[in-house]
Write a protein that holds these residues in place. Structure first.
Motif, PDB file in Angstrom:
ATOM      1  N   LEU A 147     102.097  25.439 103.356  1.00 30.20           N
ATOM      2  CA  LEU A 147     101.510  24.627 101.587  1.00 30.20           C
ATOM      3  C   LEU A 147     103.395  24.982 101.352  1.00 30.20           C
ATOM      4  O   LEU A 147     104.285  25.669 101.794  1.00 30.20           O
ATOM      5  N   GLU A 148     103.734  24.186 100.132  1.00 28.37           N
ATOM      6  CA  GLU A 148     105.345  23.754  99.823  1.00 28.37           C
ATOM      7  C   GLU A 148     105.537  23.930  98.403  1.00 28.37           C
ATOM      8  O   GLU A 148     104.058  23.493  97.548  1.00 28.37           O
ATOM      9  N   VAL A 149     106.345  24.208  98.012  1.00 26.23           N
ATOM     10  CA  VAL A 149     106.517  24.395  96.761  1.00 26.23           C
ATOM     11  C   VAL A 149     106.586  22.871  96.077  1.00 26.23           C
ATOM     12  O   VAL A 149     107.012  22.354  96.802  1.00 26.23           O
ATOM     13  N   GLY A 150     105.764  22.842  95.176  1.00 27.87           N
ATOM     14  CA  GLY A 150     105.675  22.002  94.652  1.00 27.87           C
ATOM     15  C   GLY A 150     103.899  21.522  94.669  1.00 27.87           C
ATOM     16  O   GLY A 150     103.697  20.278  93.694  1.00 27.87           O
ATOM     17  N   ILE A 184      94.588  20.461  97.965  1.00 33.95           N
ATOM     18  CA  ILE A 184      96.253  20.506  96.938  1.00 33.95           C
ATOM     19  C   ILE A 184      96.850  18.597  96.960  1.00 33.95           C
ATOM     20  O   ILE A 184      96.157  17.336  97.708  1.00 33.95           O
ATOM     21  N   GLU A 185      97.470  18.870  96.105  1.00 32.90           N
ATOM     22  CA  GLU A 185      98.495  17.611  95.912  1.00 32.90           C
ATOM     23  C   GLU A 185      99.666  17.739  96.282  1.00 32.90           C
ATOM     24  O   GLU A 185     100.307  17.896  95.617  1.00 32.90           O
ATOM     25  N   ARG A 186     100.510  16.449  96.719  1.00 32.79           N
ATOM     26  CA  ARG A 186     101.469  16.711  97.238  1.00 32.79           C
ATOM     27  C   ARG A 186     102.165  14.800  97.354  1.00 32.79           C
ATOM     28  O   ARG A 186     101.279  14.458  98.484  1.00 32.79           O
ATOM     29  N   GLU A 187     102.821  14.906  96.624  1.00 34.36           N
ATOM     30  CA  GLU A 187     103.752  13.587  96.230  1.00 34.36           C
ATOM     31  C   GLU A 187     102.704  12.573  96.452  1.00 34.36           C
ATOM     32  O   GLU A 187     102.863  11.108  96.508  1.00 34.36           O
TER      33      GLU A 187
END
Length: 342
Positions: A147-150, A184-187
């Protein structure tokens, strides 16, 4: 001195100066920031204009760790403060992650301010819940690297997720070694991540995914309100945002023609919370010519923001009056008691 010695001395001095600029120390620099008038930043459709100004105050923060020269300068410059890196960052957090977290806290602060101001003004407020945002990922846990911030988490084990409370309740029923699947949704890209529940490095008796999170919540209000804070981050403008929005929504003018600066977080219950860097904000407000500064009183605590603000104002010899505030109601009552500027 021979020509060769002069050249050698020059080269040595150059190396020293370059080294002092390149070598980074485990500190960040806090300094007085600016005081921004809020009416150009916040616009309520059809809102009332004010004769005076509500102003948000900021702390100047170095974007990275300081070098040796900056460190030495901060030791002698007034109102410059060196902050140990561990106090500025979550463990393992990069500068980019810290910057994102600050911007997201500002977004959350704006939403709270809008909700509180509109409800106080008896205007309708509707909420839409979209899941949770990852604010930090803890080193040493399975989520690190996955996981990443954001990241926005919108499903847990294929079940729709609306809020951080739902996430915490769901994960709280799992045990060490269990696996949870997060959508999750990332960018703009949707993906799934499998995370193993594991103990927290600093609290081995507790288990979890290994993230801090905040609810992704949209607010729909009428009349519309627009807020443009560019790259200013953090939650500390909550009180001043709320006052500016409320003042535009309602008849009359709470500023009474004065320049009113201040700081403090805002909760959905209207409670004003303490912030960091109050000393720097007092300097910024004084420089901007503020007449009043609203400071969190923390229920009269001896080490409150208000106490530090008064001490700094006395050091500066400013005419700006420091006002203790615990709630939004406190702030409004004070402003209503002030006589109109002549």
């Amino acid at each position: 001195m021979s020509k060769n010695k002069k050249i050698a001395l020059f080269i040595f001095a150059t190396i020293v100066v370059v080294g002092l600029n390149i070598i980074k120390l485990p500190y960040y620099l806090n300094m007085p920031g600016d005081a921004y008038e809020l009416s150009p930043i916040i616009e309520v459709d059809g809102g009332d204009a004010a004769e005076g100004k509500f102003m948000m105050t900021t702390v100047g923060v170095s974007r990275g760790k300081v070098n040796v020269l900056t460190y030495l300068w901060a030791k002698v410059a007034p109102y410059y403060e060196l902050i140990p890196a561990e106090r500025m960052r979550v463990h393992g957090e990069t500068d980019q992650e810290y910057f994102y977290r600050q911007l997201h806290m500002m977004d959350t602060s704006q939403n709270v301010a809008i909700a509180v101001a509109y409800e106080l003004a008896n205007r309708p407020v509707e909420y839409k819940y979209n899941g949770v945002f990852v604010m930090s990922v803890i080193e040493g846990m399975d989520a690190k690297g996955k996981l990443e911030v954001g990241d926005r988490i919108f499903e847990v084990d294929n079940k729709p997720l609306l809020s951080s409370e739902e996430f915490i309740e769901y994960v709280g029923n799992l045990e060490k070694g269990d696996q949870v699947e997060l959508s999750i949704e990332r960018e703009g890209e949707v993906m799934k991540k499998q995370i193993i529940i594991s103990p927290f490095p600093t609290e081995p008796t507790k288990t979890g995914v290994g993230i801090s999170l905040v609810t992704d919540r949209d607010i729909d209000v009428q009349p519309e309100v627009k807020i443009d804070t560019n790259a200013v981050g953090g939650p500390s403008a909550g009180l001043m945002f709320t006052l500016e929005i409320y003042n535009q929504l309602t008849e009359g003018d709470l500023t009474k023609g004065y320049k009113i600066a201040g700081t403090g977080t805002m909760s959905y219950e209207g409670v004003v919370g303490p912030i960091g860097g109050i000393v720097h904000k007092i300097v910024a407000a004084d420089k901007a010519g503020a007449d009043y500064f609203l400071a969190p009183s923390e229920q009269g605590a001896t080490d409150s923001n208000y106490t530090d603000a008064v001490h700094t104002a006395n050091e500066l010899g400013t005419d700006m009056k420091i006002i203790p505030i615990d709630t939004l109601d406190d702030a409004i009552r004070f402003l209503q008691s002030v006589e109109q500027q002549k």
